[in-house]
Design a protein around this motif. Structure first.
Motif, PDB file in Angstrom:
ATOM      1  N   ASP A  88      14.643  -9.466  -8.299  1.00 15.25           N
ATOM      2  CA  ASP A  88      14.765  -9.451  -9.754  1.00 15.25           C
ATOM      3  C   ASP A  88      14.030  -8.220 -10.280  1.00 15.25           C
ATOM      4  N   GLN A  89      14.722  -7.097 -10.321  1.00 20.64           N
ATOM      5  CA  GLN A  89      14.107  -5.809 -10.643  1.00 20.64           C
ATOM      6  C   GLN A  89      13.938  -5.558 -12.138  1.00 20.64           C
ATOM      7  N   ASP A  90      14.841  -6.052 -12.949  1.00 21.62           N
ATOM      8  CA  ASP A  90      14.849  -5.705 -14.369  1.00 21.62           C
ATOM      9  C   ASP A  90      13.523  -5.951 -15.093  1.00 21.62           C
ATOM     10  N   PRO A  91      12.883  -7.124 -14.968  1.00 22.35           N
ATOM     11  CA  PRO A  91      11.635  -7.312 -15.708  1.00 22.35           C
ATOM     12  C   PRO A  91      10.486  -6.438 -15.208  1.00 22.35           C
ATOM     13  N   LEU A  92      10.642  -5.841 -14.019  1.00 19.55           N
ATOM     14  CA  LEU A  92       9.560  -5.044 -13.439  1.00 19.55           C
ATOM     15  C   LEU A  92       9.651  -3.557 -13.781  1.00 19.55           C
ATOM     16  N   ARG A  93      10.771  -3.125 -14.303  1.00 17.22           N
ATOM     17  CA  ARG A  93      10.972  -1.686 -14.553  1.00 17.22           C
ATOM     18  C   ARG A  93       9.934  -1.083 -15.496  1.00 17.22           C
ATOM     19  N   ILE A  94       9.383  -1.861 -16.402  1.00 15.09           N
ATOM     20  CA  ILE A  94       8.369  -1.346 -17.321  1.00 15.09           C
ATOM     21  C   ILE A  94       7.139  -0.860 -16.555  1.00 15.09           C
ATOM     22  N   ILE A  95       6.844  -1.447 -15.417  1.00 13.59           N
ATOM     23  CA  ILE A  95       5.673  -1.019 -14.642  1.00 13.59           C
ATOM     24  C   ILE A  95       5.853   0.414 -14.162  1.00 13.59           C
ATOM     25  N   GLU A  96       7.082   0.812 -13.867  1.00 18.17           N
ATOM     26  CA  GLU A  96       7.342   2.200 -13.473  1.00 18.17           C
ATOM     27  C   GLU A  96       6.951   3.161 -14.601  1.00 18.17           C
ATOM     28  N   GLN A  97       7.292   2.813 -15.831  1.00 22.74           N
ATOM     29  CA  GLN A  97       6.940   3.657 -16.976  1.00 22.74           C
ATOM     30  C   GLN A  97       5.435   3.667 -17.210  1.00 22.74           C
ATOM     31  N   LEU A  98       4.793   2.516 -17.031  1.00 22.68           N
ATOM     32  CA  LEU A  98       3.344   2.440 -17.217  1.00 22.68           C
ATOM     33  C   LEU A  98       2.597   3.211 -16.132  1.00 22.68           C
ATOM     34  N   ALA A  99       3.154   3.242 -14.927  1.00 21.54           N
ATOM     35  CA  ALA A  99       2.563   4.055 -13.856  1.00 21.54           C
ATOM     36  C   ALA A  99       2.642   5.535 -14.220  1.00 21.54           C
TER      37      ALA A  99
ATOM     38  N   GLN B 238       0.865  -1.183   0.000  1.00 21.64           N
ATOM     39  CA  GLN B 238       0.000   0.000   0.000  1.00 21.64           C
ATOM     40  C   GLN B 238       0.901   1.231   0.000  1.00 21.64           C
ATOM     41  N   PRO B 239       0.428   2.362  -0.513  1.00 22.24           N
ATOM     42  CA  PRO B 239       1.246   3.578  -0.469  1.00 22.24           C
ATOM     43  C   PRO B 239       1.497   4.025   0.967  1.00 22.24           C
ATOM     44  N   GLU B 240       2.650   4.652   1.165  1.00 21.46           N
ATOM     45  CA  GLU B 240       3.015   5.180   2.482  1.00 21.46           C
ATOM     46  C   GLU B 240       2.857   6.692   2.469  1.00 21.46           C
ATOM     47  N   GLY B 241       2.087   7.236   3.413  1.00 20.08           N
ATOM     48  CA  GLY B 241       1.903   8.684   3.502  1.00 20.08           C
ATOM     49  C   GLY B 241       1.294   9.254   2.243  1.00 20.08           C
ATOM     50  N   ASN B 242       1.901  10.301   1.709  1.00 20.40           N
ATOM     51  CA  ASN B 242       1.417  10.965   0.490  1.00 20.40           C
ATOM     52  C   ASN B 242       2.168  10.486  -0.754  1.00 20.40           C
ATOM     53  N   GLU B 243       2.615   9.269  -0.736  1.00 20.25           N
ATOM     54  CA  GLU B 243       3.398   8.719  -1.835  1.00 20.25           C
ATOM     55  C   GLU B 243       2.580   8.703  -3.130  1.00 20.25           C
ATOM     56  N   ASP B 244       3.142   9.268  -4.208  1.00 18.89           N
ATOM     57  CA  ASP B 244       2.442   9.200  -5.486  1.00 18.89           C
ATOM     58  C   ASP B 244       2.706   7.830  -6.125  1.00 18.89           C
ATOM     59  N   MET B 245       1.970   7.555  -7.185  1.00 22.74           N
ATOM     60  CA  MET B 245       2.029   6.221  -7.783  1.00 22.74           C
ATOM     61  C   MET B 245       3.425   5.877  -8.299  1.00 22.74           C
ATOM     62  N   LYS B 246       4.104   6.820  -8.938  1.00 16.10           N
ATOM     63  CA  LYS B 246       5.423   6.523  -9.495  1.00 16.10           C
ATOM     64  C   LYS B 246       6.424   6.214  -8.380  1.00 16.10           C
ATOM     65  N   SER B 247       6.399   6.998  -7.310  1.00 13.67           N
ATOM     66  CA  SER B 247       7.291   6.742  -6.173  1.00 13.67           C
ATOM     67  C   SER B 247       6.963   5.404  -5.511  1.00 13.67           C
ATOM     68  N   PHE B 248       5.687   5.119  -5.417  1.00 10.72           N
ATOM     69  CA  PHE B 248       5.214   3.860  -4.845  1.00 10.72           C
ATOM     70  C   PHE B 248       5.762   2.671  -5.639  1.00 10.72           C
ATOM     71  N   VAL B 249       5.599   2.711  -6.953  1.00  9.07           N
ATOM     72  CA  VAL B 249       6.059   1.615  -7.805  1.00  9.07           C
ATOM     73  C   VAL B 249       7.584   1.500  -7.752  1.00  9.07           C
TER      74      VAL B 249
END
Length: 121
Positions: A35-46, A15-26
């Motif tokens: 294993d971060q590499d395959p997940l990085r696209i979600i940051e761009q989609l956010a 869940q988000p912490e405080g006033n965390e926006d979606m990009k910071s959250f992701v």
């Protein structure tokens, strides 16, 4: 323990912490994964999602297991441009976008984490 029960136990809900926006959250969630590499696209989609929502309030959460990460975004108002949803779908493993029946929309983005393969030389 059954395989289903074991996989449910390995799943973590964020869940988000405080006033965390979606990009910071992701970004925070991805940084916690081994294993971060395959997940990085979600940051761009956010980021695309935030631009489409144009500062409309939304609720978001994520679920992560060893096999996948799923980002869920719920918002009110008009829907995100369906062309953007198609673009998201082209760059990840599954995107689902539907009304929830209460004048809200739910966007679900899933990215699978491929298993590591060991090869002999």
């Amino acid at each position: 323990m059954t395989t289903f029960a074991k996989s449910m136990k390995e799943e973590k809900i964020y869940q988000p912490e405080g006033n965390e926006d979606m990009k910071s959250f992701v970004k925070r969630i991805i940084a916690e994964q081994p294993d971060q590499d395959p997940l990085r696209i979600i940051e761009q989609l956010a980021d695309i999602t935030m631009n489409e929502l144009k500062n409309r309030p939304c609720q978001f959460s994520a679920t992560v297991s060893v096999k996948q990460m799923t980002l869920m975004v719920r918002h009110n108002g008009r829907p995100i441009d369906e062309r953007m949803v198609w673009v998201m779908g082209d760059h990840t493993d599954r995107v689902d976008y539907q009304p929830d029946g209460n004048d809200c929309w739910i966007l679900t983005i899933r990215r699978d984490i491929p298993p590591l393969f060991v090869t002999r030389r």
